[in-house]
Structure formats: C-alpha cells, structure tokens
Design an enzyme around this catalytic site. Structure first.
Site, PDB file in Angstrom:
ATOM      1  N   ASN A   9      36.735  52.207  -2.431  1.00 45.27           N
ATOM      2  CA  ASN A   9      35.327  52.270  -2.860  1.00 45.27           C
ATOM      3  C   ASN A   9      34.505  51.801  -2.073  1.00 45.27           C
ATOM      4  O   ASN A   9      34.571  50.736  -2.264  1.00 45.27           O
ATOM      5  CB  ASN A   9      36.102  52.132  -4.332  1.00 45.27           C
ATOM      6  CG  ASN A   9      34.485  52.823  -5.263  1.00 45.27           C
ATOM      7  OD1 ASN A   9      33.604  53.015  -4.637  1.00 45.27           O
ATOM      8  ND2 ASN A   9      34.863  52.855  -6.541  1.00 45.27           N
TER       9      ASN A   9
ATOM     10  N   HIS B 270      33.235  62.120  -4.975  1.00 47.56           N
ATOM     11  CA  HIS B 270      33.382  59.630  -4.778  1.00 47.56           C
ATOM     12  C   HIS B 270      35.067  59.558  -4.807  1.00 47.56           C
ATOM     13  O   HIS B 270      35.522  60.113  -5.336  1.00 47.56           O
ATOM     14  CB  HIS B 270      32.603  59.322  -6.370  1.00 47.56           C
ATOM     15  CG  HIS B 270      32.792  57.738  -6.397  1.00 47.56           C
ATOM     16  ND1 HIS B 270      32.500  57.171  -5.127  1.00 47.56           N
ATOM     17  CD2 HIS B 270      33.149  56.788  -7.256  1.00 47.56           C
ATOM     18  CE1 HIS B 270      32.673  55.687  -5.130  1.00 47.56           C
ATOM     19  NE2 HIS B 270      33.294  55.881  -6.737  1.00 47.56           N
TER      20      HIS B 270
ATOM     21  N   CYS C 258      28.122  53.932  -8.680  1.00 45.36           N
ATOM     22  CA  CYS C 258      28.708  55.120  -7.925  1.00 45.36           C
ATOM     23  C   CYS C 258      27.935  55.901  -7.473  1.00 45.36           C
ATOM     24  O   CYS C 258      28.145  57.140  -6.591  1.00 45.36           O
ATOM     25  CB  CYS C 258      30.344  55.150  -7.901  1.00 45.36           C
ATOM     26  SG  CYS C 258      30.979  53.592  -7.932  1.00 45.36           S
TER      27      CYS C 258
HETATM   28  O1  UT7 Z   1      34.229  53.973  -8.779  1.00 39.00           O
HETATM   29  C1  UT7 Z   1      33.237  53.695 -10.023  1.00 39.00           C
HETATM   30  C2  UT7 Z   1      34.365  53.714 -11.326  1.00 39.00           C
HETATM   31  N1  UT7 Z   1      35.729  52.830 -11.258  1.00 39.00           N
HETATM   32  C3  UT7 Z   1      37.169  53.841 -11.118  1.00 39.00           C
HETATM   33  O2  UT7 Z   1      36.777  54.753 -11.373  1.00 39.00           O
HETATM   34  C4  UT7 Z   1      38.140  52.865 -11.529  1.00 39.00           C
HETATM   35  C5  UT7 Z   1      38.753  53.658 -12.552  1.00 39.00           C
HETATM   36  N2  UT7 Z   1      40.485  52.888 -12.756  1.00 39.00           N
HETATM   37  C6  UT7 Z   1      41.377  53.788 -11.948  1.00 39.00           C
HETATM   38  O3  UT7 Z   1      41.048  53.661 -10.983  1.00 39.00           O
HETATM   39  C7  UT7 Z   1      42.440  52.241 -12.400  1.00 39.00           C
HETATM   40  O4  UT7 Z   1      42.035  52.310 -13.846  1.00 39.00           O
HETATM   41  C8  UT7 Z   1      42.576  50.936 -12.121  1.00 39.00           C
HETATM   42  C9  UT7 Z   1      43.227  51.562  -9.724  1.00 39.00           C
HETATM   43  C10 UT7 Z   1      42.025  50.107 -11.593  1.00 39.00           C
HETATM   44  C11 UT7 Z   1      44.162  50.319 -12.285  1.00 39.00           C
HETATM   45  O5  UT7 Z   1      44.708  51.497 -12.538  1.00 39.00           O
HETATM   46  P1  UT7 Z   1      45.840  52.406 -13.190  1.00 39.00           P
HETATM   47  O6  UT7 Z   1      46.780  52.329 -13.646  1.00 39.00           O
HETATM   48  O7  UT7 Z   1      45.443  51.761 -14.868  1.00 39.00           O
HETATM   49  O8  UT7 Z   1      46.597  50.193 -14.489  1.00 39.00           O
HETATM   50  P2  UT7 Z   1      46.394  48.823 -15.244  1.00 39.00           P
HETATM   51  O9  UT7 Z   1      45.296  48.424 -15.750  1.00 39.00           O
HETATM   52  O10 UT7 Z   1      46.478  49.950 -16.516  1.00 39.00           O
HETATM   53  O11 UT7 Z   1      47.644  48.733 -15.216  1.00 39.00           O
HETATM   54  C12 UT7 Z   1      49.138  48.934 -15.149  1.00 39.00           C
HETATM   55  C13 UT7 Z   1      49.939  47.666 -14.756  1.00 39.00           C
HETATM   56  C14 UT7 Z   1      49.701  46.191 -15.283  1.00 39.00           C
HETATM   57  O12 UT7 Z   1      50.921  45.622 -16.482  1.00 39.00           O
HETATM   58  P3  UT7 Z   1      51.517  46.091 -17.188  1.00 39.00           P
HETATM   59  O13 UT7 Z   1      50.467  45.062 -18.353  1.00 39.00           O
HETATM   60  O14 UT7 Z   1      51.775  47.273 -17.154  1.00 39.00           O
HETATM   61  O15 UT7 Z   1      52.778  44.359 -17.454  1.00 39.00           O
HETATM   62  C15 UT7 Z   1      48.638  45.522 -14.810  1.00 39.00           C
HETATM   63  O16 UT7 Z   1      48.553  44.548 -14.498  1.00 39.00           O
HETATM   64  O17 UT7 Z   1      49.589  47.040 -13.165  1.00 39.00           O
HETATM   65  C16 UT7 Z   1      49.569  45.606 -13.253  1.00 39.00           C
HETATM   66  N3  UT7 Z   1      48.168  45.852 -12.323  1.00 39.00           N
HETATM   67  C17 UT7 Z   1      48.763  45.817 -10.990  1.00 39.00           C
HETATM   68  N4  UT7 Z   1      50.079  45.400 -10.106  1.00 39.00           N
HETATM   69  C18 UT7 Z   1      50.169  45.343  -8.914  1.00 39.00           C
HETATM   70  C19 UT7 Z   1      47.151  45.554 -12.314  1.00 39.00           C
HETATM   71  N5  UT7 Z   1      46.225  45.379 -10.782  1.00 39.00           N
HETATM   72  C20 UT7 Z   1      47.613  45.715 -10.223  1.00 39.00           C
HETATM   73  C21 UT7 Z   1      47.470  45.048  -8.402  1.00 39.00           C
HETATM   74  N6  UT7 Z   1      48.960  45.253  -8.723  1.00 39.00           N
HETATM   75  N7  UT7 Z   1      46.924  44.930  -7.846  1.00 39.00           N
END
Ligand code: UT7
Length: 331
Positions: free
Chosen positions: A288, A258, A118
C-alpha cells in the site's frame, strides 16, 4: 464540472519506485509474522523502501514528475498548476508541492498539497479536473506520493507489513478528442478519524518527548474496523458511479483500485460484476503506497490501455475518505 464545453483528460503518466525491496522474508526477521499470513490476508509479497538520510516524499515525487514531463514533451515552464497528494509531506509546511516545483524549475504557479490519505489521488484528480474544465488551466500535474516508511513502526506487525514508498504522476489537459473524465464521486466521513490516524505532531498534540516515547508519530490503525468500512464503501461507490452514468460492467475495460488489501479489491470487483482479469493489481510487488497506488497502476498498464477504454478508479482511506472516477482513456 457539469455542462462544461471542456473535458479534462489524463494525457500522460509516469512513476517512481525506490530500489530497495523489503520482502516478507525480511519482515519475518523483524516481527512475529510469516510470508504465508501476509500473502493470504493482504496479497502482499514485497514493497519498496526509500533508503537514505535526508530523503523525503519530494525525492519520490520529483523523479516521477520529471519522467512525466520528459515523456509528454512538456517544459517545466508550461505547467500551470501542480497538486501533490500525500500524507507524508516533507514538512508539515511548506507544502511538498512547492518543493517539487522548486526541484524541477517550475516557478510562479499555484501549487498545493491535498491530504486525503489513500483517496488523495482521487481527490487531487477531481480538483485538477475542475480547474481544467473551468478553463483556468491547460496543463496540470497531479502527483500522488508517499514515503510511508517514515511513519511506519517496524515493531508493529499489524501495520509494518502493509505499506511501501512510491510516487505516480499524471498530466491533465483539456481533451483533444471526445474522451476524458466522465464523472467523479468523492466523499468523507470524519467520524472515522480515530481508526486510522497519526495521533501526534499536529496542533492537537504537538511533538513532545512523551509523544515520541508513546510512538504516537507512527500510523495507528484499527485494521478490522477500517477493513469493514473500506470493503463496503469502495464497492458501493464503484457500483454507484456505474449506475449513475448508465454504464454496465461489460463496458468497463479496467478497474483501477487503491491497493490496500487484495480482499477489499476482490470484493469491489465482485460487487461490480467484473472478473479479476479486468482489475489492475500490483499490491503483491509494492504493498500500500497510499496516494501513489492508482497512478502506479496506470503507469504499469499504460501500454495495454487503448483510446476509448472505460476505466473506474476507486479508493478508500483514512479520514475516512473514499471516491470513484469514471473515465474514457484518451490516448
Ligand atoms: O489504505 C487504506 C486503509 N487501510 C486498509 O484498507 C486496511 C484495512 N485492514 C486490513 O487490510 C486488515 O484488517 C489487516 C491486513 C490490517 C489485518 O487483517 P485481518 O484479517 O483483519 O487480521 P486481524 O487484525 O483481525 O488479526 C487476525 C490475527 C490476530 O491474531 P489473533 O488475535 O486472532 O490471535 C492478529 O494478532 O492475526 C494476527 N496478526 C498477524 N499474524 C501474523 C496481525 N498481524 C499479523 C501479522 N502476522 N503481520
């Protein structure tokens, strides 16, 4: 380059977005997710996908560069160097930049790809700038292009909601006025490589039936870990480039971040003491698009930019890689 009498400037920008719109509503039918979660956790409503058999990243990049050449009245034969930033090259080799050149009738120049995920556009712009400031080249094309849909697992809800396909291209030339690129900071930390990676298909784990069955050719991301690093590093480097150049936040016309997650962008703006109305934001429409996000923003906001506007471009990505560019818009 320090103390160069030549200043490099962006003198044109163009982009290309494929037609197909993949909405959150459509994703709801593919994986266990919902529009509300995606919008509140990422800021994304829809993204573009390049559909069609046999089409790759060069099919996004080529029309973007074509438009750039047309609008800047540049003949393909005038280009001295073309750099393509991508992590989804048409092939592992030859470089996608070579293919773009061939498709546009650009021959007998140096062209190469940069792999910095990225941050690819930032790294490529810094490279182009140095060739121009060193006096080697006068017209350099930098194109950030990624067909992320080619490495996204559309059964993995934690990644398939994030990415889209697009390309954005800029022309870099010696500045004809006092404006252009002022300073660049680029950084890498390879110890972060395990958190955001395409595990197989390279020399350490060549493609086999097993790597395909294990889905190792798709993006693997530990989102929480990447988020933690992204949110601090992108904010830190953006604040650092202002301090280093004695520029205050009031002097910044636009932050061009970004587009990975709206929460990372908001944290960066806050750290720079910038209000969100000075931040280019189109993540809601395109998601993204990896190396394409920053030039796509510049393209979309081009009509609002004024000569002399101070901009900070910043990114964080897989590798880890990150960086920031401070520039005066030159036209
Ligand atoms: O581009 C360069 C680098 N990339 C980035 O900068 C991405 C960086 N990371 C992020 O943007 C975020 O971590 C994500 C958007 C990928 C995920 O968001 P988060 O707030 O960190 O969510 P999480 O992974 O901690 O998940 C929270 C909950 C989980 O459920 P439990 O374990 O709390 O029951 C996940 O299973 O949300 C759940 N979850 C979803 N729920 C509905 C994960 N993906 C989804 C989804 N829809 N698509």
């Amino acid at each position: 380059m320090k103390n160069s009498p030549i200043k490099a400037a962006i003198t044109g920008v163009a982009g290309y977005l494929p037609d197909y719109i993949l909405s959150n509503v459509e994703l709801e039918k593919m994986v266990d997710t919902n529009d509300e979660w995606i919008k509140s956790r990422t800021g994304i409503s829809e993204r573009r996908i390049l559909k069609g058999e046999g089409l790759g990243t060069s099919d996004l990049a080529t029309p973007a560069v074509q438009k750039l050449l047309e609008k800047t009245n540049t003949a393909p034969t005038e280009i001295d160097l073309l750099i393509c930033a991508t992590v989804t090259p048409d092939h592992l080799f030859p470089a996608t930049s070579n293919i773009i050149c061939d498709k546009l009738g650009i021959t007998n120049i140096m062209s190469f790809d940069i792999s910095a995920a990225c941050s690819g556009f930032i790294f490529a712009l810094q490279t182009a700038r140095m060739y121009v400031e060193a006096g080697y080249y006068k017209k350099v094309v930098v194109v950030g292009a990624d067909k992320m849909s080619s490495i996204v697992d559309y059964t993995d809800r934690s990644t398939c909601i994030l990415f889209g396909d697009a390309a954005g291209a800029v022309l870099i030339e010696p500045s004809s006025n006092e404006f252009g690129i002022i300073d660049v900071i680029t950084r890498t930390d390879g110890s972060g490589r395990e958190f955001l990676v395409q595990k197989s298909g390279g020399s350490v784990s060549p493609s086999t039936e097993k790597t395909v069955a294990n889905k190792e050719h798709y993006i693997y991301q530990e989102g929480k870990n990447v988020f933690k690093f992204a949110v601090t590093r992108m904010a830190d480097v953006s604040a650092e480039i202002l301090e280093k150049n004695n520029v205050s936040s009031d002097e910044i016309a636009w932050l061009v971040p970004h587009q990975a997650n709206i929460r990372i962008i908001e944290a960066t703006a806050k750290r720079m003491e910038l209000s969100m109305d000075k931040v280019m934001l189109n993540i809601q429409k395109y998601g993204n698009t990896t190396a394409a996000t920053i030039p796509l923003c510049l393209w979309e906001w081009e009509n609002q930019l004024k000569k002399g506007d101070k901009l900070v471009l910043t990114a964080f990505g897989g590798g880890f890689t990150w960086g920031a560019i401070l520039l005066d818009w030159a036209y």
